[in-house]
Design a protein around this motif. Sequence first.
Motif, PDB file in Angstrom:
ATOM      1  N   UNK A 197       6.109  13.242   5.193  1.00 35.55           N
ATOM      2  CA  UNK A 197       5.922  13.852   3.875  1.00 35.55           C
ATOM      3  C   UNK A 197       5.780  12.810   2.763  1.00 35.55           C
ATOM      4  N   UNK A 198       5.337  11.600   3.130  1.00 28.81           N
ATOM      5  CA  UNK A 198       5.127  10.576   2.095  1.00 28.81           C
ATOM      6  C   UNK A 198       3.993  11.005   1.182  1.00 28.81           C
ATOM      7  N   UNK A 199       4.211  10.958  -0.100  1.00 27.80           N
ATOM      8  CA  UNK A 199       3.117  11.198  -1.037  1.00 27.80           C
ATOM      9  C   UNK A 199       2.208   9.981  -1.058  1.00 27.80           C
ATOM     10  N   UNK A 200       0.978  10.163  -1.538  1.00 24.10           N
ATOM     11  CA  UNK A 200       0.062   9.027  -1.572  1.00 24.10           C
ATOM     12  C   UNK A 200       0.537   7.957  -2.558  1.00 24.10           C
ATOM     13  N   UNK A 201       0.460   6.703  -2.151  1.00 31.02           N
ATOM     14  CA  UNK A 201       0.797   5.596  -3.037  1.00 31.02           C
ATOM     15  C   UNK A 201      -0.458   5.022  -3.657  1.00 31.02           C
ATOM     16  N   UNK A 202      -0.250   4.006  -4.471  1.00 36.30           N
ATOM     17  CA  UNK A 202      -1.380   3.372  -5.151  1.00 36.30           C
ATOM     18  C   UNK A 202      -1.078   1.894  -5.300  1.00 36.30           C
ATOM     19  N   UNK A 203      -2.022   1.070  -4.918  1.00 37.99           N
ATOM     20  CA  UNK A 203      -1.821  -0.373  -5.062  1.00 37.99           C
ATOM     21  C   UNK A 203      -1.949  -0.766  -6.523  1.00 37.99           C
ATOM     22  N   UNK A 204      -1.277  -1.818  -6.891  1.00 41.67           N
ATOM     23  CA  UNK A 204      -1.366  -2.334  -8.252  1.00 41.67           C
ATOM     24  C   UNK A 204      -0.684  -3.683  -8.321  1.00 41.67           C
ATOM     25  N   UNK A 205      -0.550  -4.225  -9.522  1.00 39.34           N
ATOM     26  CA  UNK A 205       0.075  -5.537  -9.665  1.00 39.34           C
ATOM     27  C   UNK A 205       1.493  -5.544  -9.099  1.00 39.34           C
ATOM     28  N   UNK A 206       1.836  -6.637  -8.419  1.00 37.67           N
ATOM     29  CA  UNK A 206       3.170  -6.741  -7.825  1.00 37.67           C
ATOM     30  C   UNK A 206       3.233  -6.167  -6.432  1.00 37.67           C
ATOM     31  N   UNK A 207       2.068  -5.939  -5.844  1.00 39.65           N
ATOM     32  CA  UNK A 207       2.006  -5.353  -4.508  1.00 39.65           C
ATOM     33  C   UNK A 207       0.909  -6.061  -3.712  1.00 39.65           C
ATOM     34  N   UNK A 208       1.117  -6.153  -2.394  1.00 40.62           N
ATOM     35  CA  UNK A 208      -0.003  -6.579  -1.549  1.00 40.62           C
ATOM     36  C   UNK A 208      -0.968  -5.406  -1.485  1.00 40.62           C
ATOM     37  N   UNK A 225       1.390  -0.045  -9.833  1.00 40.10           N
ATOM     38  CA  UNK A 225       1.566   0.204  -8.401  1.00 40.10           C
ATOM     39  C   UNK A 225       2.554   1.341  -8.193  1.00 40.10           C
ATOM     40  N   UNK A 226       2.276   2.152  -7.166  1.00 38.48           N
ATOM     41  CA  UNK A 226       3.205   3.206  -6.809  1.00 38.48           C
ATOM     42  C   UNK A 226       3.361   3.203  -5.295  1.00 38.48           C
ATOM     43  N   UNK A 227       4.567   2.900  -4.788  1.00 41.74           N
ATOM     44  CA  UNK A 227       4.752   2.877  -3.335  1.00 41.74           C
ATOM     45  C   UNK A 227       4.503   4.268  -2.749  1.00 41.74           C
ATOM     46  N   UNK A 228       4.033   4.317  -1.532  1.00 41.23           N
ATOM     47  CA  UNK A 228       3.781   5.593  -0.869  1.00 41.23           C
ATOM     48  C   UNK A 228       2.813   5.396   0.272  1.00 41.23           C
ATOM     49  N   UNK A 229       2.368   6.496   0.857  1.00 38.36           N
ATOM     50  CA  UNK A 229       1.453   6.404   2.000  1.00 38.36           C
ATOM     51  C   UNK A 229       0.204   5.631   1.605  1.00 38.36           C
ATOM     52  N   UNK A 230      -0.231   4.759   2.485  1.00 42.29           N
ATOM     53  CA  UNK A 230      -1.437   3.982   2.228  1.00 42.29           C
ATOM     54  C   UNK A 230      -1.183   2.708   1.445  1.00 42.29           C
ATOM     55  N   UNK A 231       0.088   2.354   1.245  1.00 45.43           N
ATOM     56  CA  UNK A 231       0.376   1.092   0.552  1.00 45.43           C
ATOM     57  C   UNK A 231       1.154   0.146   1.477  1.00 45.43           C
TER      58      UNK A 231
END
Length: 304
Positions: free
Chosen positions: A68-79, A202-208
């Motif tokens: 049930x992970x919501x979708x994440x989004x890459x952004x600064x501070x993340x690989x 950045x938002x952690x979640x599925x796909x990150x």
Amino acid sequence: MTTRIPGLHHVTAISGPAQANVTFYTGPLKQRLVKKTVNFDDPGTYHLYYGDPKGSPGTILTFFPFADAGPGRAGPGMASAYAYAVPAADFDATIDRLMEAGVTVPRLTERFGAKVMTLRDPDNAPVELIEDATATDIHGFHSVTLWERDPDRTARLITDVFGYQAVGTETEGGVERLRLKAPGDARANVIDIIRSDAETTARPGAGTIHHIAFRARSQDEQNAWIETLASAGHRTTPVIDRQYFNAIYFREPGGVLFEIATDPPGFAVDEPEATMGSQLMLPPQYEPMRARIEQVLPPIRVAS
Ligand code: ZN
């Protein structure tokens, strides 16, 4: 201090439901599921490891699949992306094969003179395939991209402490890219750092990507890294036993979680190399709970 990082050990990411992830990475991506185990901090969730047939450092991509992970989004501070190396001679055939397997191949670009194909996995994570003259098969990483607000301080850590060298910069579509490379010919010895003017969080979640792990070839090397990093102002966790390697973690100055993982003992430590990945493997502390854990985890099947 002469210890240098030879390259990456593994990349760990978050996915949605396990079966779609397994079908994609063992199917069109032709990776071997080298370990089926649980999240050691949350044994009701799988921890899936893909890699080359031997589970070699530099080929390992691992997932925590949260149904049930919501979708994440890459952004600064993340690989923000991992890239597999594809032998230059096989690149066009690989595109054909992926399209025949039903994978959409939406973007073909060039980076530092090499062709780059960006696929999307079932959780919309970018999976890059990079043409690489030195690659001998499609297994194993070429590089990982870090997205940073201030690339310089992260680059200084990777060059001055880890021993990488800056080998080039490139700007495309408002994204500046700095390439760092570890000396030697180990797999996965490239780190790209990008900076973008786009205002994204950045938002952690599925796909990150959760974290990236660099290699220590031995326990002695890992111990030395704890001291070296401490003198450079980076406090690491103590050594944590991850069954297949020992791990230390710290946050790099831009916020990405870095790990240094030992090559030994490797993935054949608790089951024969020939059948790795076929059985659910549990660390000793969870073996007494096996029946309950197996009840909770959804069954998964590899693609072939
Ligand atoms: Zn890790």
